[in-house]
Motif scaffolding. Structure first.
Motif, short mmCIF file in Angstrom:
data_model
loop_
_atom_site.label_atom_id
_atom_site.label_comp_id
_atom_site.label_asym_id
_atom_site.label_seq_id
_atom_site.Cartn_x
_atom_site.Cartn_y
_atom_site.Cartn_z
N ARG A 100 27.93 22.03 16.19
CA ARG A 100 29.29 22.20 15.65
C ARG A 100 30.24 22.33 16.83
O ARG A 100 29.85 22.77 17.91
CB ARG A 100 29.41 23.50 14.85
CG ARG A 100 28.64 23.54 13.56
CD ARG A 100 29.39 22.86 12.43
NE ARG A 100 28.90 23.33 11.16
CZ ARG A 100 28.64 22.52 10.13
NH1 ARG A 100 28.82 21.23 10.21
NH2 ARG A 100 28.21 23.03 9.00
N ARG A 128 20.96 31.58 9.59
CA ARG A 128 20.67 30.62 8.52
C ARG A 128 19.47 31.12 7.68
O ARG A 128 19.48 31.02 6.45
CB ARG A 128 20.39 29.27 9.19
CG ARG A 128 20.14 28.12 8.30
CD ARG A 128 21.39 27.34 7.93
NE ARG A 128 21.05 26.46 6.84
CZ ARG A 128 21.84 25.58 6.28
NH1 ARG A 128 23.08 25.45 6.67
NH2 ARG A 128 21.46 24.84 5.29
N CYS A 442 25.26 22.67 3.04
CA CYS A 442 25.67 23.95 2.46
C CYS A 442 24.48 24.69 1.84
O CYS A 442 23.86 24.18 0.91
CB CYS A 442 26.72 23.69 1.38
SG CYS A 442 27.24 25.20 0.56
#
Ligand code: HEM
Length: 516
Positions: A100, A128, A442
């Motif tokens: 990212r 995560r 997501c």
């Protein structure tokens, strides 16, 4: 002498032309894209989009095709509008394409610990993993009772003060998170849980804005001490605010829980009770839980506002939705989870609403390339940001005929390429493009789907949703405008919500049950 000079020139031209012929096509291909200005690149194009890049990317995709490039102060960014290419890069080559890149001010303020925007490093893996344990498909079943009673409460509010529907949806999105994750009861839009999180998120959103934080586009400013410029001092204050926002989570939850002692504890409190079982620092864990609040509340709120607009724009779908709910559920009770397998229309309306929102305003989060890569003759450099252009992908007419139209039938009728059986399971939002791709996809898609499905089912059972009346007494369809931030909310619009006849007594009874 002069002859040998001419011969040399002739031979050199021959070699150059031959070389050019031989090597034509073997050098990197140029990625097509809009021309920019020296230094600033496509800044003016981006600025003209008023924060919502979805329509701009859609226009560029039509002009330049499935892979296009634009630049911003010398940094190249790639927009991918062809789903096959996105699958190849983000999924098959996911080990390279899952980084990212966040704006500098946001990285600084969050110490690069914000799961949705941090690099793919060990801290991200720990966050995560924790996130998955909180919102995996199997965990989500235990949240259903809380989601149902919050949906009943929200519908009750909608019927009694319909003009404040946007506030009620916001309260719903927070109350679901508050109960499921923190064991807190949030009943009013002025609850401290909502107010403090909204205040923080509003400030954090500003960290994307280069007019507030010029350091986002003039990176040399990062070499200056933070006290030298007002914008750098503001950035430092945002970091202090973020630090305390993260550090205080346990304390805030404990304080609030004293006011909601009867609530089951919620997944965060279970995490605290079994803290030593988890290999993650407090800062990372707090950041992951806070990110769930941010991710889940804005997106749910947006999807519900979009639903209201769509029911006004396409009233025939509200009629069809209500007909199916009425035939399965009847008048005397609200829809429950047991009904959901028999309500494919509700799931289709929710899924198509998510598609619609992605076509108009939901940009997603860019992936950053972590090492140089070669694809179809294009050379992509490490650090390049890649945008999956959901707006274009979800408008592909081969998969979505009548692509610009809100049409839940595409998930329900076998004449459409997106139709899938059994209808007790499909449509659902698993592997659906608006939720992204690959390792950064997501993690909240199932949680989002469940909280939307039960809310939409209860709302359509209890309410009619009508267009507002103009000064002439005639109905009109309001125009929707969006906030100038990434993934913007629709700005305030009008809508008439009317309780359906013969249902208010059952609603009242369910409300009393939900409140005990
Ligand atoms: C309609 C609802 C939602 C939509 C459309 C949506 C969409 C997205 C998208 C497009 C991404 C980026 C995917 C990628 O980079 O490929 C993302 C990431 C994320 N979403 Fe959602 N989301 C929704 C609801 C939720 C909910 C309810 C939660 C939490 C309960 C959540 C938590 C997250 C998180 C933590 C990430 C970051 C993942 C990472 O970078 O590793 N989202 N979402």
């Amino acid at each position: 002498m002069s002859y040998s000079w001419v011969a040399w020139v002739g031979i050199s031209i021959f070699v150059w032309v031959l070389g050019a012929q031989l090597f034509r096509g073997t050098g990197p291909k140029k990625v097509p894209g809009p021309r920019g200005y020296p230094l600033i690149g496509n800044l003016l194009d981006l600025a003209s989009s008023k924060g919502n890049l979805v329509p701009l990317f859609a226009t560029w995709a039509k002009q330049y095709g499935g892979i296009l490039e634009f630049s911003l102060f010398g940094e190249k960014q790639i927009v991918l509008s062809d789903e096959a290419v996105v699958q190849e890069l983000f999924v098959k080559r996911g080990s390279k394409y899952s980084g990212r890149s966040a704006p500098y001010a946001l990285k600084y303020a969050t110490r690069d610990l914000l799961i949705a925007l941090m690099p793919k490093n060990d801290a991200w893996r720990r966050e995560r993993k924790l996130t998955h344990s909180a919102i995996s498909i199997s965990t989500n079943t235990k949240y259903q009772a809380a989601m149902h009673s919050e949906a009943v409460r929200c519908v009750h509010e909608l019927v009694h003060s319909p003009a404040s529907f946007a506030l009620h949806f916001r309260t719903y999105s927070y109350s679901v998170i508050a109960r499921c994750f923190f064991g807190l009861h949030v009943a009013s839009p002025t609850d401290d849980f909502i107010v403090s999180n909204e205040e923080y998120l509003t400030q954090a959103m500003q960290a994307f804005d280069p007019s507030v934080f010029p350091i986002n586009i003039f990176s040399p400013l990062s070499y200056l001490p933070v006290w030298t410029l007002p914008s750098l001092r503001k950035m430092a204050r945002l970091r202090t605010l973020t630090d305390s926002y993260l550090a205080n989570l346990k304390h805030d939850v404990e304080k609030e829980r004293r006011m909601s002692p009867s609530q089951p504890p919620g997944v965060f409190n279970e995490f605290i009770a079994n803290r030593s079982d988890y290999d993650i620092s407090d800062a990372e864990a707090n950041s992951a839980f806070r990110a769930l609040i941010g991710g889940a509340t804005r997106s749910t709120h947006n999807a519900l506002l979009t639903f209201m607009y769509l029911m006004m724009a396409y009233p025939e779908w509200l009629t069809k939705l209500q007909a199916q709910i009425d035939s399965v559920v009847g008048k005397d009770r609200l829809p429950t989870w047991e009904d959901v397998p028999n309500l494919p229309m509700v799931r289709a309306v929710v899924k198509e609403g998510v598609r619609y929102r992605s076509i108009v305003a939901e940009l997603g989060i860019p992936h950053a390339l972590e090492e140089d890569d070669l694809y179809e003759g294009y050379v992509f450099k490490k650090g390049t940001a890649f945008h999956a252009n959901h707006g274009a992908i979800l408008m592909d007419p081969t998969l979505y005929p009548d692509q610009a139209v809100f049409n839940p039938a595409r998930w329900l009728e076998d004449s459409y390429p997106t139709y899938k059986v059994p209808l007790t399971v499909y449509p659902n939002c698993q592997n659906f493009a608006p939720f992204g791709y690959g390792r950064r996809a997501c993690p909240g898609y199932d949680f989002a789907e469940r909280s939307l499905v039960i809310m939409v089912a209860c709302m359509a059972w209890a309410c009619d949703i009508k267009r507002p009346l103009g000064e002439n007494g005639k109905e009109f369809l309001p125009e929707i405008t969006y906030e100038a931030v990434p993934n913007p909310r629709p700005e305030r619009f009008e809508c008439r919500i009317v309780g359906r006849e013969g249902r208010m007594e059952s609603l009242q009874k369910e409300m009393e049950k939900a409140s005990t």
